[in-house]
Design a protein around this motif. Sequence first.
Motif, PDB file in Angstrom:
ATOM      1  N   ALA A  69       0.825  -1.201   0.000  1.00  0.00           N
ATOM      2  CA  ALA A  69       0.000   0.000   0.000  1.00  0.00           C
ATOM      3  C   ALA A  69       0.860   1.252   0.000  1.00  0.00           C
ATOM      4  N   GLN A  70       0.283   2.339  -0.450  1.00  0.00           N
ATOM      5  CA  GLN A  70       0.954   3.638  -0.459  1.00  0.00           C
ATOM      6  C   GLN A  70       1.111   4.154   0.971  1.00  0.00           C
ATOM      7  N   PHE A  71       2.307   4.638   1.280  1.00  0.00           N
ATOM      8  CA  PHE A  71       2.566   5.245   2.579  1.00  0.00           C
ATOM      9  C   PHE A  71       2.799   6.737   2.403  1.00  0.00           C
ATOM     10  N   ASP A  72       2.465   7.483   3.443  1.00  0.00           N
ATOM     11  CA  ASP A  72       2.818   8.908   3.437  1.00  0.00           C
ATOM     12  C   ASP A  72       4.317   9.069   3.665  1.00  0.00           C
ATOM     13  N   LEU A  73       4.874   8.153   4.472  1.00  0.00           N
ATOM     14  CA  LEU A  73       6.290   8.249   4.811  1.00  0.00           C
ATOM     15  C   LEU A  73       6.872   6.861   5.044  1.00  0.00           C
ATOM     16  N   VAL A  74       8.019   6.605   4.410  1.00  0.00           N
ATOM     17  CA  VAL A  74       8.804   5.406   4.705  1.00  0.00           C
ATOM     18  C   VAL A  74      10.145   5.868   5.256  1.00  0.00           C
ATOM     19  N   ILE A  75      10.488   5.352   6.423  1.00  0.00           N
ATOM     20  CA  ILE A  75      11.743   5.714   7.081  1.00  0.00           C
ATOM     21  C   ILE A  75      12.699   4.534   6.987  1.00  0.00           C
ATOM     22  N   ALA A 106       9.267   8.317  13.265  1.00  0.00           N
ATOM     23  CA  ALA A 106       8.107   7.492  12.938  1.00  0.00           C
ATOM     24  C   ALA A 106       6.946   7.754  13.885  1.00  0.00           C
ATOM     25  N   VAL A 107       7.245   7.831  15.170  1.00  0.00           N
ATOM     26  CA  VAL A 107       6.190   8.081  16.155  1.00  0.00           C
ATOM     27  C   VAL A 107       5.586   9.469  15.946  1.00  0.00           C
ATOM     28  N   ARG A 108       6.439  10.472  15.708  1.00  0.00           N
ATOM     29  CA  ARG A 108       5.926  11.823  15.466  1.00  0.00           C
ATOM     30  C   ARG A 108       5.067  11.862  14.204  1.00  0.00           C
ATOM     31  N   ALA A 109       5.480  11.132  13.182  1.00  0.00           N
ATOM     32  CA  ALA A 109       4.703  11.078  11.939  1.00  0.00           C
ATOM     33  C   ALA A 109       3.324  10.476  12.195  1.00  0.00           C
ATOM     34  N   SER A 110       3.299   9.409  12.976  1.00  0.00           N
ATOM     35  CA  SER A 110       2.023   8.780  13.309  1.00  0.00           C
ATOM     36  C   SER A 110       1.126   9.736  14.079  1.00  0.00           C
ATOM     37  N   GLN A 111       1.714  10.480  15.010  1.00  0.00           N
ATOM     38  CA  GLN A 111       0.936  11.457  15.780  1.00  0.00           C
ATOM     39  C   GLN A 111       0.327  12.531  14.887  1.00  0.00           C
ATOM     40  N   LEU A 112       1.020  12.840  13.795  1.00  0.00           N
ATOM     41  CA  LEU A 112       0.540  13.867  12.859  1.00  0.00           C
ATOM     42  C   LEU A 112      -0.374  13.295  11.775  1.00  0.00           C
ATOM     43  N   GLY A 113      -0.710  12.005  11.912  1.00  0.00           N
ATOM     44  CA  GLY A 113      -1.668  11.385  10.992  1.00  0.00           C
ATOM     45  C   GLY A 113      -1.080  10.831   9.712  1.00  0.00           C
ATOM     46  N   LEU A 114       0.251  10.682   9.644  1.00  0.00           N
ATOM     47  CA  LEU A 114       0.880  10.147   8.438  1.00  0.00           C
ATOM     48  C   LEU A 114       0.960   8.623   8.509  1.00  0.00           C
ATOM     49  N   LYS A 115       0.553   7.974   7.465  1.00  0.00           N
ATOM     50  CA  LYS A 115       0.680   6.517   7.385  1.00  0.00           C
ATOM     51  C   LYS A 115       2.154   6.199   7.164  1.00  0.00           C
ATOM     52  N   THR A 116       2.756   5.472   8.113  1.00  0.00           N
ATOM     53  CA  THR A 116       4.217   5.370   8.169  1.00  0.00           C
ATOM     54  C   THR A 116       4.694   3.923   8.245  1.00  0.00           C
ATOM     55  N   ALA A 117       5.822   3.677   7.576  1.00  0.00           N
ATOM     56  CA  ALA A 117       6.513   2.382   7.679  1.00  0.00           C
ATOM     57  C   ALA A 117       7.975   2.639   7.997  1.00  0.00           C
ATOM     58  N   ARG A 151      10.181  -1.678  19.555  1.00  0.00           N
ATOM     59  CA  ARG A 151       9.227  -2.423  18.712  1.00  0.00           C
ATOM     60  C   ARG A 151       7.791  -2.186  19.201  1.00  0.00           C
ATOM     61  N   LYS A 152       7.590  -2.285  20.506  1.00  0.00           N
ATOM     62  CA  LYS A 152       6.249  -2.075  21.067  1.00  0.00           C
ATOM     63  C   LYS A 152       5.774  -0.652  20.831  1.00  0.00           C
ATOM     64  N   LEU A 153       6.698   0.305  20.918  1.00  0.00           N
ATOM     65  CA  LEU A 153       6.361   1.710  20.688  1.00  0.00           C
ATOM     66  C   LEU A 153       5.869   1.926  19.261  1.00  0.00           C
ATOM     67  N   LEU A 154       6.586   1.347  18.302  1.00  0.00           N
ATOM     68  CA  LEU A 154       6.186   1.498  16.896  1.00  0.00           C
ATOM     69  C   LEU A 154       4.865   0.787  16.619  1.00  0.00           C
ATOM     70  N   LYS A 180      20.678  14.507  18.880  1.00  0.00           N
ATOM     71  CA  LYS A 180      20.596  15.382  17.699  1.00  0.00           C
ATOM     72  C   LYS A 180      19.751  14.716  16.616  1.00  0.00           C
ATOM     73  N   ALA A 181      19.958  13.412  16.404  1.00  0.00           N
ATOM     74  CA  ALA A 181      19.181  12.677  15.404  1.00  0.00           C
ATOM     75  C   ALA A 181      17.694  12.676  15.744  1.00  0.00           C
ATOM     76  N   SER A 182      17.373  12.489  17.024  1.00  0.00           N
ATOM     77  CA  SER A 182      15.966  12.484  17.444  1.00  0.00           C
ATOM     78  C   SER A 182      15.312  13.830  17.180  1.00  0.00           C
ATOM     79  N   ALA A 183      16.024  14.905  17.519  1.00  0.00           N
ATOM     80  CA  ALA A 183      15.486  16.245  17.302  1.00  0.00           C
ATOM     81  C   ALA A 183      15.276  16.506  15.814  1.00  0.00           C
ATOM     82  N   GLU A 184      16.235  16.078  15.000  1.00  0.00           N
ATOM     83  CA  GLU A 184      16.111  16.267  13.547  1.00  0.00           C
ATOM     84  C   GLU A 184      14.982  15.427  12.977  1.00  0.00           C
ATOM     85  N   GLY A 185      14.800  14.216  13.501  1.00  0.00           N
ATOM     86  CA  GLY A 185      13.709  13.365  13.040  1.00  0.00           C
ATOM     87  C   GLY A 185      12.359  14.017  13.269  1.00  0.00           C
ATOM     88  N   THR A 186      12.186  14.567  14.451  1.00  0.00           N
ATOM     89  CA  THR A 186      10.939  15.264  14.785  1.00  0.00           C
ATOM     90  C   THR A 186      10.744  16.471  13.879  1.00  0.00           C
TER      91      THR A 186
END
Length: 470
Positions: A5-11, A22-33, A103-106, A326-332
């Motif tokens: 299926a089409q995703f809004d975001l693949v990381i 990925a978690v931030r994307a999900s919170q913003l309503g993006l279908k994420t893998a 894993r549980k978080l995702l 730094k990576a976490s902040a940039e990811g968000t």
Amino acid sequence: MAQQAQFDLVIIGSGPGGYVAAVRASQLGLKTAVVEKNARLGGVCLNVGCIPSKALLDSSEYYHLARERFAEYGIKTGKVSLDLAAMLARKDKVVEELTENVRKLLEGNNIEIVQGTATINAPGTIEVDTGKKKKTTLAAKNILLATGSAPIEVKGLEFDGKHIVSSTEALSFDTVPKHLGIVGGGYIGLELGSVWNRLGSKVTVIEMLPKIATTLDGQVGRTLDRILKRQGLAFKLNTKVAKATVARGKVRTVLESGDNTEEMSFDRLLVSIGRRPLTRGLGLEELGVETDPKTGQILVDETYRTSVDGIYAIGDLVPGPMLAHKASAEGTAAVECMAGRAGEVNYDTIPAVVYTWPEVASVGLTEEQVREREIPYCVGSFPFSGAGRARCMGETDGFVKLISHGKTDRILGVHIIGPRAADMIAECVLALEFGASSEDISRTIHGHPTFAEALMEAAMNVRKCSIYAS
């Protein structure tokens, strides 16, 4: 090939940058893998970096305290012995629990996890080799690269996984080396050197530059050098390894320092001179994604978009310090930009920590940087020997150093070497983020007795009104 299926975001990558994004994307309503090539999620940090090294640092510190210092606290233990296998097992358990939590978080955020190696065939199309006959193809509006980094290998000092090793293998030695050589006097080498020194190794650090931990404030770096030497680490500065050969289970090296040469033999040689971005196999060259020819890092704009629309990059892949937070902040920030929000990272307030003992933590400008920029400044410092809590714990090494603007009093940088520095720096990061002055810190009531009082006293000393500083 199976089309999904089409995703809004693949990381691509599930380290601190990837899974937080990925978690931030999900919170913003993006279908994420999330695509991860390794069996465990969490990337380098959780599996072979930050987490296992800190677990070993804590374990080795307890061992050192039990052997060397419990008696002064009135604790009699008898003969203390090392069970290295149990120590390593504890480290592995910590890693296993935290990676499972990722894993549980995702999964709890409805993020699809795809196990396999990813290649970007075209913008919006990712091919994943899952080890099965048919490869999986993912379609995405946006792709975020978060694959992290790997240790740099040096010609003539190639890793063999047993005698000449990277930081990964140095986390799992089956025996304590009698003599451990470390090439590189940066954070990773000093932390792992501290671990094995506490467990009984003779440790020699070989550094090409005239000092260790070159990014630290000079005064802090010199203090760290003295303390580590007192703990038993040896340093050979302005020195390089010209040759290394493995014979009869030993690593025999030829060291060069100016016109002088010296031979040294080690049981293990850890090569820790830096890390390189993991971009190989992603298909970036074919896509035309621009990279820095010197570092190999991916060039991005202020929204973390690469030169190819729809492809973004963060973390160790892009310029800046290679730090998990730094990576976490940039990811968000990257995900928020994709969603049309104002995501950004303040690179002037990223803290750095060295987990030796005592710890070292810093944020903002060093005194050397302030001088280079010809900024008028004032400095206030306070030693932990003057802090009641530090005295109670018997941890009086080090000091807090606060640098403020000479005219406005705005805090420019804070540098701490001492107990709990890694936690104390958070207050300083917040102060810089809000543009606080040294007076703001000095007038903020700090609990007594705490280590943080040393920060308050250093701030008072900037204005020459400390109660306890001479």
